[in-house]
Write a protein that holds these residues in place. Structure first.
Motif, PDB file in Angstrom:
ATOM      1  N   UNK A   1       0.823  -1.216   0.000  1.00  8.59           N
ATOM      2  CA  UNK A   1       0.000   0.000   0.000  1.00  8.59           C
ATOM      3  C   UNK A   1       0.858   1.268   0.000  1.00  8.59           C
ATOM      4  N   UNK A   2       1.958   1.235  -0.728  1.00  4.66           N
ATOM      5  CA  UNK A   2       2.872   2.350  -0.965  1.00  4.66           C
ATOM      6  C   UNK A   2       3.596   2.873   0.273  1.00  4.66           C
ATOM      7  N   UNK A   3       3.543   2.147   1.386  1.00  9.23           N
ATOM      8  CA  UNK A   3       4.210   2.621   2.599  1.00  9.23           C
ATOM      9  C   UNK A   3       5.015   1.466   3.205  1.00  9.23           C
ATOM     10  N   UNK A   4       6.340   1.539   3.046  1.00  6.44           N
ATOM     11  CA  UNK A   4       7.214   0.525   3.642  1.00  6.44           C
ATOM     12  C   UNK A   4       8.243   1.265   4.480  1.00  6.44           C
ATOM     13  N   UNK A   5       8.616   0.695   5.613  1.00  2.24           N
ATOM     14  CA  UNK A   5       9.746   1.291   6.321  1.00  2.24           C
ATOM     15  C   UNK A   5      10.547   0.242   7.064  1.00  2.24           C
ATOM     16  N   UNK A   6      11.793   0.602   7.323  1.00  2.12           N
ATOM     17  CA  UNK A   6      12.681  -0.294   8.058  1.00  2.12           C
ATOM     18  C   UNK A   6      13.355   0.485   9.172  1.00  2.12           C
ATOM     19  N   UNK A   7      13.449  -0.125  10.345  1.00  2.25           N
ATOM     20  CA  UNK A   7      14.201   0.435  11.470  1.00  2.25           C
ATOM     21  C   UNK A   7      15.173  -0.667  11.924  1.00  2.25           C
ATOM     22  N   UNK A   8      16.019  -0.408  12.922  1.00  2.00           N
ATOM     23  CA  UNK A   8      16.885  -1.511  13.379  1.00  2.00           C
ATOM     24  C   UNK A   8      16.065  -2.709  13.869  1.00  2.00           C
ATOM     25  N   UNK A   9      14.814  -2.481  14.286  1.00  4.44           N
ATOM     26  CA  UNK A   9      14.007  -3.574  14.850  1.00  4.44           C
ATOM     27  C   UNK A   9      13.134  -4.282  13.827  1.00  4.44           C
ATOM     28  N   UNK A  10      12.682  -3.548  12.806  1.00  2.00           N
ATOM     29  CA  UNK A  10      11.625  -4.127  11.972  1.00  2.00           C
ATOM     30  C   UNK A  10      11.678  -3.607  10.543  1.00  2.00           C
ATOM     31  N   UNK A  11      11.249  -4.473   9.615  1.00  2.00           N
ATOM     32  CA  UNK A  11      10.996  -4.048   8.235  1.00  2.00           C
ATOM     33  C   UNK A  11       9.526  -4.352   8.003  1.00  2.00           C
TER      34      UNK A  11
END
Ligand SMILES: NC(=O)c1ccc[n+]([C@@H]2O[C@H](COP(=O)([O-])OP(=O)(O)OC[C@H]3O[C@@H](n4cnc5c(N)ncnc54)[C@H](O)[C@@H]3O)[C@@H](O)[C@H]2O)c1
Length: 341
Positions: A264-274
């Motif tokens: 749905x056009x919104x992806x993000x990644x942090x040190x904890x999660x993708x």
């Protein structure tokens, strides 16, 4: 104008959203909440800032509260008794999808709503998502021609499904997940199903103590010759970046539509999660729940205020339940099943 007084039965994942949305709509007042876990209902009232009566059982709410309508968000197999009790008490009903896990339960509810002259709407909220709504408009415009073939899949991650829904053995991936896709594809194709053939895999969840299916594939043929495949499963690994993988393809006689709700056009990644958070059905914007789910509830209110038949009426939802029942009967018998049942 007097506000419509609403009682919400079941305040888990979905019911808490019903409660919050009805509490904030100008035409409605959230009057009462019911949950076996009454503290959950009380905490919800505090969180959304309303003073509603809270009960452990819907019978007490129906006998004590002056309400116009109820919204029911109980587990899939538990819809019939509260729907009939609410209709009997003279209330309009919005109930979560699927209408029921048994076709005879659907028939009883529909008959009762007709007898009482009350509205029965099923919350097939996906009909109001912008991408699906626009697909229907595109098909109606004739730009892709008649629908020849559809493919629809929904897969939940195993951790979410086993942690969130203790009641999963009372339902199946076809009833819980594909019911949304069947509702959409039947609406897109614009006619009724005439046969279904389905097979299932059932090992992983059984080995963990849940007596239900892991994965289902169904081939449905419609009266106009269109064919559709519905896949659903509950065993995706928890590392998958979204709790529900969701994809639909519609092939017309001279056009095609792809509806990929994975990211749905919104992806993000942090040190904890993708992750790919889901946005179109329900998400918070500027503090308020927005999206298809809210629009579906607004449609319910519009139908009550203006005496209209809901687009996702009990009768429409029965058509979905009939295909799901055909899927289950075909899995059991190993044979194709002719519809209507
Ligand atoms: N429209 C959608 O997009 C959508 C999405 C997910 C689920 N659903 C449907 O919503 C329904 C509810 O799902 P959920 O995820 O909210 O489930 P949930 O398990 O999170 O919530 C169910 C709630 O009902 C309460 N409850 C159970 N039995 C009760 C009883 N006898 N009396 C009173 N309360 C009782 C539980 O305590 C719980 O709070 C299901 O039919 C599901 O298929 C709809």
């Amino acid at each position: 104008m007097k506000k419509l007084r609403i009682g919400v039965i079941g305040v888990g994942t979905m019911g808490s959203q019903h409660a919050e949305i009805f509490a904030g709509m100008p035409e409605t007042e959230l009057s009462a909440l019911v949950d076996l876990d009454v503290d959950k209902a009380k905490k919800l009232c505090e969180r959304i800032g309303v003073k509603a009566d809270c009960f452990k059982d819907y019978e007490t709410m129906l006998s004590k509260c002056d309400i116009d309508a109820v919204a029911i968000s109980l587990p899939d197999s538990m819809h019939k008794a509260p729907v009939i009790a609410a209709l009997q008490a003279g209330k309009h009903v919005l109930v979560e999808k699927p209408l029921a896990t048994k076709l005879e339960d659907c028939d009883e509810m529909i008959k009762f709503a007709e007898k009482q002259g009350k509205t029965l709407m099923v919350n097939f909220s996906h009909r109001w998502a912008a991408s699906y709504f626009n697909t229907k408009s595109l098909i109606e415009s004739g730009k892709i021609g008649n629908v020849a073939m559809a493919y629809a899949r929904k897969n939940d991650t195993i951790g979410v499904i086993t942690k969130s829904w203790g009641w999963l053995a009372e339902s199946t991936p076809a009833a819980f997940l594909s019911s949304h896709d069947i509702d959409l594809v039947r609406w897109f194709i614009g006619c009724e199903a005439k046969s279904v053939y389905a097979r299932a895999y059932a090992k992983v969840l059984k080995s963990k103590g849940y007596d239900t299916l892991d994965a289902v594939q169904a081939l449905v043929e419609f009266e106009n010759g269109a064919i559709a495949t519905f896949e659903s499963g509950w065993i995706y690994p928890d590392t998958f970046p979204t709790p529900t993988d969701s994809y639909i393809e519609i092939v017309g006689e001279h056009g095609v539509v792809h509806l990929d709700r994975k990211s749905e056009s919104f992806e993000y990644a942090t040190p904890e999660v993708y992750t790919f958070p889901k946005l179109s059905i329900s998400c918070r914007v500027n503090g308020k729940l927005q999206g298809a789910f809210r629009i579906s509830l607004e449609h319910f209110v519009d139908c009550l205020l203006n005496n209209k038949e809901p687009v996702t009426s009990g009768k429409e939802a029965r058509k979905v339940a009939e295909i799901v029942e055909g899927i289950h009967r075909s899995i059991e018998s190993g044979q194709p099943v002719s519809l209507p049942l």
